[in-house]
Scaffold this motif. Structure first.
Motif, short mmCIF file in Angstrom:
data_model
loop_
_atom_site.label_atom_id
_atom_site.label_comp_id
_atom_site.label_asym_id
_atom_site.label_seq_id
_atom_site.Cartn_x
_atom_site.Cartn_y
_atom_site.Cartn_z
N GLU A 43 0.84 -1.20 0.00
CA GLU A 43 0.00 0.00 0.00
C GLU A 43 0.88 1.25 0.00
OE1 GLU A 43 -3.33 2.20 2.86
OE2 GLU A 43 -2.41 0.29 3.45
N LYS A 44 0.53 2.20 -0.86
CA LYS A 44 1.31 3.44 -0.98
C LYS A 44 0.58 4.58 -0.28
CE LYS A 44 3.16 1.93 -5.45
NZ LYS A 44 3.28 2.22 -6.90
N GLN A 45 1.33 5.32 0.54
CA GLN A 45 0.76 6.44 1.27
C GLN A 45 1.64 7.67 1.11
OE1 GLN A 45 -0.30 5.56 5.29
NE2 GLN A 45 -1.21 3.58 4.80
N GLY A 46 1.05 8.83 1.29
CA GLY A 46 1.79 10.08 1.15
C GLY A 46 1.39 11.10 2.19
N ALA A 47 2.22 12.15 2.31
CA ALA A 47 1.96 13.22 3.27
C ALA A 47 2.82 14.41 2.93
CB ALA A 47 2.24 12.75 4.70
N SER A 48 2.46 15.58 3.49
CA SER A 48 3.26 16.80 3.37
C SER A 48 3.86 17.11 4.72
CB SER A 48 2.39 17.97 2.89
OG SER A 48 1.88 17.72 1.60
N ILE A 49 5.17 17.39 4.74
CA ILE A 49 5.87 17.62 6.00
C ILE A 49 6.83 18.80 5.84
CG2 ILE A 49 5.73 15.19 6.67
CD1 ILE A 49 8.71 14.97 5.90
N LYS A 50 7.38 19.24 6.96
CA LYS A 50 8.45 20.23 6.98
C LYS A 50 9.79 19.52 6.98
CE LYS A 50 6.25 24.23 7.18
NZ LYS A 50 6.48 25.30 6.18
N VAL A 51 10.75 20.04 6.20
CA VAL A 51 12.05 19.39 6.10
C VAL A 51 13.17 20.42 6.23
CG1 VAL A 51 11.15 17.55 4.62
CG2 VAL A 51 12.11 19.62 3.57
N SER A 52 14.34 19.91 6.62
CA SER A 52 15.56 20.73 6.65
C SER A 52 16.47 20.25 5.52
CB SER A 52 16.25 20.59 8.00
OG SER A 52 16.64 19.23 8.21
N ASN A 53 17.67 20.81 5.44
CA ASN A 53 18.58 20.40 4.36
C ASN A 53 19.25 19.06 4.65
OD1 ASN A 53 20.20 21.22 6.43
ND2 ASN A 53 21.41 22.69 5.24
N ARG A 54 19.08 18.53 5.85
CA ARG A 54 19.56 17.20 6.20
C ARG A 54 18.44 16.47 6.93
NH1 ARG A 54 23.27 16.99 9.94
NH2 ARG A 54 24.32 15.09 9.24
N MET A 55 18.00 15.34 6.34
CA MET A 55 16.89 14.60 6.90
C MET A 55 17.32 13.17 7.21
SD MET A 55 14.20 16.53 7.24
CE MET A 55 12.91 15.30 7.44
N GLU A 56 16.73 12.62 8.26
CA GLU A 56 17.00 11.25 8.69
C GLU A 56 15.70 10.45 8.64
OE1 GLU A 56 18.33 8.83 12.76
OE2 GLU A 56 18.74 10.97 12.53
N ALA A 57 15.77 9.27 8.06
CA ALA A 57 14.61 8.37 8.00
C ALA A 57 15.01 7.03 8.61
CB ALA A 57 14.13 8.19 6.56
N SER A 58 14.21 6.54 9.55
CA SER A 58 14.51 5.26 10.21
C SER A 58 13.27 4.39 10.20
CB SER A 58 15.00 5.49 11.64
OG SER A 58 14.01 6.14 12.41
N LEU A 59 13.48 3.10 9.97
CA LEU A 59 12.41 2.12 9.96
C LEU A 59 12.69 1.10 11.07
CD1 LEU A 59 9.84 1.30 8.29
CD2 LEU A 59 11.32 -0.31 7.09
N THR A 60 11.75 0.93 11.99
CA THR A 60 11.96 0.04 13.13
C THR A 60 10.73 -0.84 13.33
OG1 THR A 60 11.12 1.73 14.66
CG2 THR A 60 13.49 1.66 14.31
N GLY A 61 10.97 -2.01 13.90
CA GLY A 61 9.90 -2.95 14.21
C GLY A 61 10.49 -4.11 14.99
N TYR A 62 9.96 -4.39 16.18
CA TYR A 62 10.56 -5.38 17.08
C TYR A 62 10.57 -6.77 16.47
CZ TYR A 62 11.41 -8.09 21.32
OH TYR A 62 11.93 -8.95 22.24
N HIS A 63 9.54 -7.12 15.71
CA HIS A 63 9.42 -8.48 15.18
C HIS A 63 9.87 -8.58 13.72
CE1 HIS A 63 7.46 -10.05 18.73
NE2 HIS A 63 6.61 -9.05 18.72
N PHE A 64 10.73 -7.65 13.30
CA PHE A 64 11.24 -7.67 11.94
C PHE A 64 12.76 -7.52 11.95
CE2 PHE A 64 6.91 -6.14 11.59
CZ PHE A 64 6.42 -6.85 10.50
N GLN A 65 13.39 -8.22 11.02
CA GLN A 65 14.81 -7.98 10.76
C GLN A 65 14.89 -6.96 9.64
OE1 GLN A 65 17.17 -11.47 9.89
NE2 GLN A 65 18.65 -10.27 8.72
#
Length: 230
Positions: free
Chosen positions: A105-127
């Motif tokens: 499923e594809k989802q989207g949104a509008s957010i505020k950003v800086s010139n350096r952004m960090e994205a992290s994906l976490t989940g206890y039951h996933f490698q």
């Protein structure tokens, strides 16, 4: 004797009561006022002027951007999938969704950003394996991409968290500020064949002792009995 004893007890009680009343009247307890330093002082609530101006300045300098990402609705326990995130200051959310090749499923949104952004994906039951750098420079013209490889570790309905963090320069130091977090649920399933295979591989010692050994013993005894009759 009993009458004299009761009289003595009564007189003693009267004396104790009178002594107590006399002491309270002529020697009252003196409560001294607390020292000035012992009294809790009400502190005024901090005003907005106390917040460092550098933080507000960095937040006002942030630009608006669109993002799109995919999340698989379900996964087999023995399968993996990819999660993609695309950020752009020029493309629409619909265009970013079309650019995502990974399933889900594809989802989207509008957010505020800086010139350096960090994205992290976490989940206890996933490698989860990062394919792209966690922190990236954001271009005003070209999209910024993040990708992860995910493999479930346990069956059931499990949470996956995608967090976007802006890196701001405050007083000359890199300071992270969380922008938003998306929480998604993924159903992890197994087939009946996988269940049987996993049960056998996890319990073969018990099956050997409880089933196979008695069967072999019975077969050997039956064979010996037939041999003796001949």
């Amino acid at each position: 004797m009993n009458k004299t004893w009761k009289t003595s007890i009564g007189l003693l009680g009267v004396i104790v009561v009178l002594t107590t009343v006399f002491w309270l009247i002529f020697f009252p307890a003196v409560i001294e006022p607390p020292a000035p330093g012992d009294v809790d002082r009400a502190e005024p609530a901090p005003s907005a002027s106390n917040i460092p101006a550098a933080v507000d300045k960095a937040l006002r300098a942030m630009a608006s951007a669109n993002i799109a990402f995919n999340v698989p609705a379900s996964l087999n326990l023995d399968e993996g999938s990819q999660v993609q995130l695309i950020l752009s200051l020029t493309n629409t959310i619909a265009e970013l969704k079309d650019a995502i090749a990974a399933a889900g499923e594809k989802q989207g949104a509008s957010i505020k950003v800086s010139n350096r952004m960090e994205a992290s994906l976490t989940g206890y039951h996933f490698q989860i394996t990062e394919i792209t750098p966690k922190i990236q420079a954001v271009s005003s013209e070209l999209p910024t991409h993040w990708r992860w490889e995910i493999h479930p570790k346990k069956t059931g309905l499990h949470n996956l968290h995608l967090t976007l963090t802006a890196h701001l320069e405050v007083d000359g130091q890199d300071t992270p500020r969380v922008i938003t977090t998306f929480d998604k649920k993924i159903e992890v399933t197994v087939t009946p064949g996988q269940q049987f295979s996993r049960f056998f591989s996890n319990n073969w010692q018990w099956l050997w002792a409880a089933v196979l050994v008695p069967l072999l013993t019975w077969y050997w005894q039956r064979k010996n009995v037939k041999g003796g009759k001949k």
